[in-house]
Design a protein around this motif. Sequence first.
Motif, PDB file in Angstrom:
ATOM      1  N   THR A   3       0.829  -1.194   0.000  1.00  0.00           N
ATOM      2  CA  THR A   3       0.000   0.000   0.000  1.00  0.00           C
ATOM      3  C   THR A   3       0.862   1.241   0.000  1.00  0.00           C
ATOM      4  O   THR A   3       2.047   1.201   0.315  1.00  0.00           O
ATOM      5  CB  THR A   3      -0.914   0.041   1.229  1.00  0.00           C
ATOM      6  N   ARG A 203      -3.887  -4.000   8.632  1.00  0.00           N
ATOM      7  CA  ARG A 203      -4.886  -4.968   9.075  1.00  0.00           C
ATOM      8  C   ARG A 203      -4.283  -6.371   8.991  1.00  0.00           C
ATOM      9  O   ARG A 203      -3.543  -6.682   8.050  1.00  0.00           O
ATOM     10  CB  ARG A 203      -6.124  -4.887   8.187  1.00  0.00           C
ATOM     11  N   PRO A 205      -4.851 -10.759   9.218  1.00  0.00           N
ATOM     12  CA  PRO A 205      -5.859 -11.809   9.068  1.00  0.00           C
ATOM     13  C   PRO A 205      -6.033 -12.667  10.313  1.00  0.00           C
ATOM     14  O   PRO A 205      -7.046 -13.370  10.439  1.00  0.00           O
ATOM     15  CB  PRO A 205      -5.303 -12.645   7.905  1.00  0.00           C
ATOM     16  N   TYR A 244       4.083 -10.151  12.601  1.00  0.00           N
ATOM     17  CA  TYR A 244       4.010  -9.928  11.160  1.00  0.00           C
ATOM     18  C   TYR A 244       5.171  -9.071  10.662  1.00  0.00           C
ATOM     19  O   TYR A 244       5.615  -8.137  11.344  1.00  0.00           O
ATOM     20  CB  TYR A 244       2.700  -9.221  10.792  1.00  0.00           C
ATOM     21  N   SER A 262       2.174  -3.506   4.129  1.00  0.00           N
ATOM     22  CA  SER A 262       1.650  -4.538   3.252  1.00  0.00           C
ATOM     23  C   SER A 262       0.149  -4.726   3.430  1.00  0.00           C
ATOM     24  O   SER A 262      -0.358  -4.737   4.550  1.00  0.00           O
ATOM     25  CB  SER A 262       2.365  -5.863   3.534  1.00  0.00           C
ATOM     26  N   ASP A 263      -0.554  -4.900   2.300  1.00  0.00           N
ATOM     27  CA  ASP A 263      -1.976  -5.261   2.341  1.00  0.00           C
ATOM     28  C   ASP A 263      -2.177  -6.708   2.770  1.00  0.00           C
ATOM     29  O   ASP A 263      -3.255  -7.077   3.236  1.00  0.00           O
ATOM     30  CB  ASP A 263      -2.604  -5.073   0.954  1.00  0.00           C
ATOM     31  N   ALA A 264      -1.151  -7.538   2.564  1.00  0.00           N
ATOM     32  CA  ALA A 264      -1.219  -8.955   2.931  1.00  0.00           C
ATOM     33  C   ALA A 264       0.038  -9.286   3.722  1.00  0.00           C
ATOM     34  O   ALA A 264       0.952  -9.937   3.219  1.00  0.00           O
ATOM     35  CB  ALA A 264      -1.333  -9.823   1.685  1.00  0.00           C
ATOM     36  N   HIS A 266       3.004 -10.764   5.880  1.00  0.00           N
ATOM     37  CA  HIS A 266       3.499 -12.127   6.081  1.00  0.00           C
ATOM     38  C   HIS A 266       3.597 -12.428   7.572  1.00  0.00           C
ATOM     39  O   HIS A 266       4.206 -11.676   8.331  1.00  0.00           O
ATOM     40  CB  HIS A 266       4.864 -12.278   5.432  1.00  0.00           C
ATOM     41  N   ARG A 267       2.976 -13.531   7.984  1.00  0.00           N
ATOM     42  CA  ARG A 267       3.003 -13.916   9.389  1.00  0.00           C
ATOM     43  C   ARG A 267       4.318 -14.603   9.721  1.00  0.00           C
ATOM     44  O   ARG A 267       4.666 -15.637   9.151  1.00  0.00           O
ATOM     45  CB  ARG A 267       1.837 -14.836   9.732  1.00  0.00           C
TER      46      ARG A 267
END
Length: 309
Positions: A3, A203, A205, A244, A262-264, A266-267
Amino acid sequence: MITRAIGVAVLGVALLAPTTATAQEHAPTAASRPGTGGWQRVGDGMTAGISGLAVEDRHGAAVDLVGVRDNKEPGQNRLVAIGLRPGAAPRVRPLDWVGPLPVDLEAIDAVPGRPHEFLALASGGTAYRVVRDGDTARVLGTFRLPDVSPDANYEGFALSVLRGRTVAVWADRGQDDRPATLFAAAWNPADNSLGAPVSARFRVPYPAAHVRHASDVKAAADGRLTVSSAADPGNDGPFASALYDAGRVTVSRTGRIGLTVSDAPHRLATVSGHKVEGLACLPGSRAGILGSDDENDGGSVAVARFCRP
């Protein structure tokens, strides 16, 4: 996908390779690990949780930390010294607070280049610069974060030196459908002033319910950001957390601060049974310390490999 930070676009953040190991599986080898491994209790009950952590000193396998506690009433402990030694239980020493009394300290980091100095952040957006002298923590000054929102709850804070500039990163934790917001700005240690911040939403997950998307944040030497998230369904849990690889803070050749998130994300690790609210990284090492605020179950710390030297 990466982002854009509000007001600044910085591209090209490289995330780490995927891993499914838990935080416990990331622990250093026994030869380098302070303490006895696993989670170790550093306080019992509601007023003894760990809401933020910073490394004060390290001598080989011995690590000295300072932690904040989110207490709100006079007479309750705000700052605690924690010593980790191989094969021994943590040494825990509450510090006497001298100066304006904070309410709800939620994060802390060491001031680069200033031994025994720290910046501690309260949830309402006031920062406290303190110096530790033995069993005393003395307030050197206070200041407000810029553009504090009345709806925000600030739970993460980090300091890093990039291209010769000290950069502060802080986080409004968010809650469930409301994402966290990460902020970054130049910080001047001479007068405690902050430059104009850039920001980006964040955000996670997981955890999926009762989630605080950012319960702490720490910045590596190259500006990469590690963020913890936590589920808090109530004072008796059950708690869950995750770490994350969230993005990166940068400083351009002209001194401009950039922030990518990041929008996704990494865990890096999953933690069961604890509400992780404190992160601290050992300089030049992948080893770090996790601190938990488990409400009625008190506070604990654990060593894990989640840092980027």
